[in-house]
Enzyme design. Structure first.
Site, PDB file in Angstrom:
ATOM      1  N   HIS B  99       0.791  -0.980  -0.060  1.00 37.68           N
ATOM      2  CA  HIS B  99      -0.145   0.063   0.005  1.00 37.68           C
ATOM      3  C   HIS B  99       1.040   1.235  -0.206  1.00 37.68           C
ATOM      4  O   HIS B  99       1.878   1.360   0.714  1.00 37.68           O
ATOM      5  CB  HIS B  99      -0.854   0.068   1.303  1.00 37.68           C
ATOM      6  CG  HIS B  99      -1.657   1.250   1.420  1.00 37.68           C
ATOM      7  ND1 HIS B  99      -2.517   1.875   0.491  1.00 37.68           N
ATOM      8  CD2 HIS B  99      -1.890   2.026   2.538  1.00 37.68           C
ATOM      9  CE1 HIS B  99      -2.987   2.988   0.833  1.00 37.68           C
ATOM     10  NE2 HIS B  99      -2.749   3.124   2.185  1.00 37.68           N
ATOM     11  N   HIS B 101       0.994   5.769  -1.372  1.00 36.11           N
ATOM     12  CA  HIS B 101       0.272   6.941  -1.551  1.00 36.11           C
ATOM     13  C   HIS B 101       1.201   7.390  -2.640  1.00 36.11           C
ATOM     14  O   HIS B 101       1.177   8.824  -2.596  1.00 36.11           O
ATOM     15  CB  HIS B 101      -0.066   8.119  -0.427  1.00 36.11           C
ATOM     16  CG  HIS B 101      -0.861   7.609   0.774  1.00 36.11           C
ATOM     17  ND1 HIS B 101      -2.242   8.527   1.134  1.00 36.11           N
ATOM     18  CD2 HIS B 101      -1.062   6.375   1.194  1.00 36.11           C
ATOM     19  CE1 HIS B 101      -2.628   7.575   2.049  1.00 36.11           C
ATOM     20  NE2 HIS B 101      -2.213   6.662   2.314  1.00 36.11           N
ATOM     21  N   ASP B 124       1.787  -4.908 -20.278  1.00 35.33           N
ATOM     22  CA  ASP B 124       2.863  -5.616 -19.843  1.00 35.33           C
ATOM     23  C   ASP B 124       2.654  -6.055 -18.298  1.00 35.33           C
ATOM     24  O   ASP B 124       3.273  -7.234 -18.076  1.00 35.33           O
ATOM     25  CB  ASP B 124       4.299  -5.086 -19.868  1.00 35.33           C
ATOM     26  CG  ASP B 124       4.896  -4.893 -21.511  1.00 35.33           C
ATOM     27  OD1 ASP B 124       4.521  -5.595 -22.128  1.00 35.33           O
ATOM     28  OD2 ASP B 124       5.743  -4.085 -21.372  1.00 35.33           O
ATOM     29  N   HIS B 175      -8.700   7.864  -1.639  1.00 40.37           N
ATOM     30  CA  HIS B 175      -7.617   7.161  -1.025  1.00 40.37           C
ATOM     31  C   HIS B 175      -6.409   6.987  -1.641  1.00 40.37           C
ATOM     32  O   HIS B 175      -5.570   7.859  -1.868  1.00 40.37           O
ATOM     33  CB  HIS B 175      -8.119   6.002   0.008  1.00 40.37           C
ATOM     34  CG  HIS B 175      -7.134   5.455   1.002  1.00 40.37           C
ATOM     35  ND1 HIS B 175      -7.644   4.819   1.927  1.00 40.37           N
ATOM     36  CD2 HIS B 175      -5.853   5.471   1.213  1.00 40.37           C
ATOM     37  CE1 HIS B 175      -6.616   4.511   2.705  1.00 40.37           C
ATOM     38  NE2 HIS B 175      -5.723   4.910   2.314  1.00 40.37           N
ATOM     39  N   TYR B 235      28.952  23.628 -34.763  1.00 40.87           N
ATOM     40  CA  TYR B 235      28.518  24.098 -33.517  1.00 40.87           C
ATOM     41  C   TYR B 235      29.009  22.952 -32.365  1.00 40.87           C
ATOM     42  O   TYR B 235      28.867  21.892 -32.672  1.00 40.87           O
ATOM     43  CB  TYR B 235      26.980  24.043 -33.606  1.00 40.87           C
ATOM     44  CG  TYR B 235      26.339  24.518 -32.065  1.00 40.87           C
ATOM     45  CD1 TYR B 235      26.254  26.072 -31.856  1.00 40.87           C
ATOM     46  CD2 TYR B 235      25.974  23.627 -31.374  1.00 40.87           C
ATOM     47  CE1 TYR B 235      25.866  26.589 -30.736  1.00 40.87           C
ATOM     48  CE2 TYR B 235      25.290  24.185 -30.067  1.00 40.87           C
ATOM     49  CZ  TYR B 235      25.350  25.538 -29.696  1.00 40.87           C
ATOM     50  OH  TYR B 235      24.996  25.762 -28.434  1.00 40.87           O
TER      51      TYR B 235
END
Lengths: 237, 237, 237, 237
Positions: B99, B101, B124, B175, B235
């Site tokens: 779990h 966040h 995938d 959540h 360059y």
């Protein structure tokens, strides 16, 4: 202090400033360049052209005269040398110039828009909007492109009556930012801040025009706050 | 292998997996938790509650029975223990649950939307959209909140007829995400990938609906490409 | 514990908290400041003004009285001292205050909007929307600007009837965030979380209003999932 | 130099290039792969299939013939081998190929759109828009999928008359980017730049269509600039 020592210290500062561009994530690969001028000695120190950061060292920094010509046998200076030389000539109080392709400043440059002064983070460093200069014409590009980039920057600042010391940054349209300062450290600081305020301005425009009516339900707000805080708290991840 | 050794290795894996959440920037502070089940020994190992990453060590991981009750004298398990326990009970082939966040997965959860399968990066790892389960009711929240979070997850997966092994991730509305896998490493991998596909899906939606007609002028494109490439290149930054 | 030792520890905590602002990428350059109060000793410890992080050390932290005046011969305190002093005076349970220009919180401040509570990440730390206080008037700015910034913060919290302990953060319009807490660690934690929830809220608003009808074709989804998973899997990068 | 030594150096370069994909944050987990061809020796060196970065080493890189078949007893080559082989066959001046799932390039691929050339950062590396090739058909996917991915890339470049050396990158719709170059270093550089210009292009489109009328009030701009700059400056964080 003898000139040799002064030059050695200039090279050291310019070298470290180039590394800092990379550390601050303002550049990728070998993009970007920093230069410093010593107006008494009539010299400019700048990064050599196309050298990787692994190969670079302080003593490889290139010393040029005020027209951007390397003095003696040295590596080729950064191709943007002539833009730097023209800005030093036009703005007598500039001590250092920085060019990057930092992501958020480039986004504004590619959109062809000034970065608006939306808050105090901007105001602490730039006394008004950071201007976006016009694109170069076909003629300016097929001519001395890098010097003409300098011309377009100076033209924008003069035409709009901007105080180049109070707004030490500009965007070149479809290209990217140049910043400057009295010292090399300040010129790099301004490049750092410019990208941050460019990002903040973008987010500010998004949030200003967006809104939702829905929120988290009150009982879920209560539950989550109160299980972590206050006398009945019990929560730990 | 003796059970003691098995448990020691489980603790070590769970501990390292928690550290990896932080290294992968999926969490801030002590947010997030990882657990692993051993169905033969009838135990679950999970992060202790509210311990900072500085204080954490493998031997502080908490061993519980299958109902989430710590076995013997140990620290309190993560408050989300009961969500984990309910998922292990309902999904017999899950070996580990994570779990977090993580930012982009939470954005979708807060918007209350499934993460659509927009490309092969998603395909995938997740065989279809990653579902967003409904919000809990007032009753479910005032009751056994963490266990009911597990109920809502299982309900969503069963009602939609999702194969939990083929789509090893879900969002809980307002959540954040839960992911799982047969091993702890796979469960964390899924948490990593979930946040990436959540970010990619957001950008995909933006780009799909956006467009500009203006481009860089052809002569500027020519100049920049040709000063760096081909026989007339000159360059270097 | 003797006061000298208490002060030494306060300085150490305030110093480390300032470094953490930088590590957590909440600030650039020397932006941001942290202070801590000891109400028994009637002192505040705060970062000195304009000192770079390289030069900074714990013993350079400045000790002031409750009016923000340095006690004895010390460096100048952060210019935001008076904002801190006014907040400590008004909110008796605050132990520490943090001011940053963190990117996403500033975006909301510059847009002049509260950060809405869209989910549990927010609810775990802030018991309701994080308010955006009004801009200061010309008079307030030309007067004691920093102290008046404190006034505007307190006015907003009182007028809206917000519990400053339950919502330990505020945005000052066109400026940026202030957070606080009972301890210095908590005040910095709140600054970290505030920027995350500011970013999440922005993404939530975008996703909520966006949608596409197109998806990855089913046969491509099948191919990619099934070449990596199940009995016919053959794929490895 | 003997072939053995040449092969050893190829393996070393390919190995380091794979690590660089991770350092440059272009990939997660084991996504992405790099290959290098030696047309005189008729060999290709590529990353082995499904090996984690921890287990990987230079000597584990796989040597194949030009049809992508491993020579002798080696690990399985990356599953994308046949895409690489087909591109080497079709584009005789390519020395190295890189495949990533870098975030911003994938966003454009998932949206099914070319990345427009909006500025000089793009023009310095890609001489025109970076094309997005069509999705594969059901038949192409159920057949030799990885080889057909190569076909679709080549088809797009030929049909549009693109010079593959001047635009060394392509997006495969709903999938992600492939880049190439004369050397492995250049192929990886192009993968790095592609993701940056993809991000910049997205921001450019947003800013171009956005605008606000409100700004920071002039008196606040004055206050913040002037308290930090000029003769009445007093501010330090």
């Amino acid at each position: 202090m003898m000139s040799e020592e002064i030059i050695k210290e200039m090279k050291e500062r310019v070298y470290r400033a180039n590394l800092r561009l990379s550390e601050e994530k303002l550049i990728k690969l070998t993009w970007g360049n920093v230069s410093e001028i010593n107006r008494e000695l009539c010299i400019i120190v700048i990064k050599p052209s196309g050298v990787s950061y692994e190969e670079m060292s302080a003593d490889k920094m290139v010393v040029t005269d005020l027209r951007g010509q390397p003095i003696g046998d040295q590596m080729k200076p950064s191709s943007d040398m002539m833009t730097h030389a023209h800005l030093y000539e036009s703005f007598p109080k500039i001590g250092s110039i920085v060019h990057t392709h930092s992501e958020h400043a480039v986004m504004w440059a590619q959109a062809g828009k000034d970065i608006p002064a939306y808050g105090t983070t901007h105001a602490d460093h730039f006394f008004g909007d950071v201007p976006c200069a016009r694109e170069l014409t076909t003629e300016e590009i097929s001519g001395e492109y890098e010097r003409n980039t300098g011309h377009v920057i100076v033209e924008c600042i003069l035409e709009r009556g901007i105080d180049y010391e109070a707004v030490p940054a500009i965007l070149v349209k479809s290209h990217g930012p140049f910043t400057w300062g009295s010292t090399t450290e300040k010129a790099v600081d301004n490049a750092v801040v410019l990208d941050v305020v460019a990002k903040m301005a973008m987010g500010t425009e998004y949030i200003s025009k967006s809104s939702l009516t829905k929120k988290i339900p009150q009982y879920l707000l209560d539950k989550h706050y109160l299980r972590k805080h206050g006398k009945n708290a019990y929560y730990g991840q």
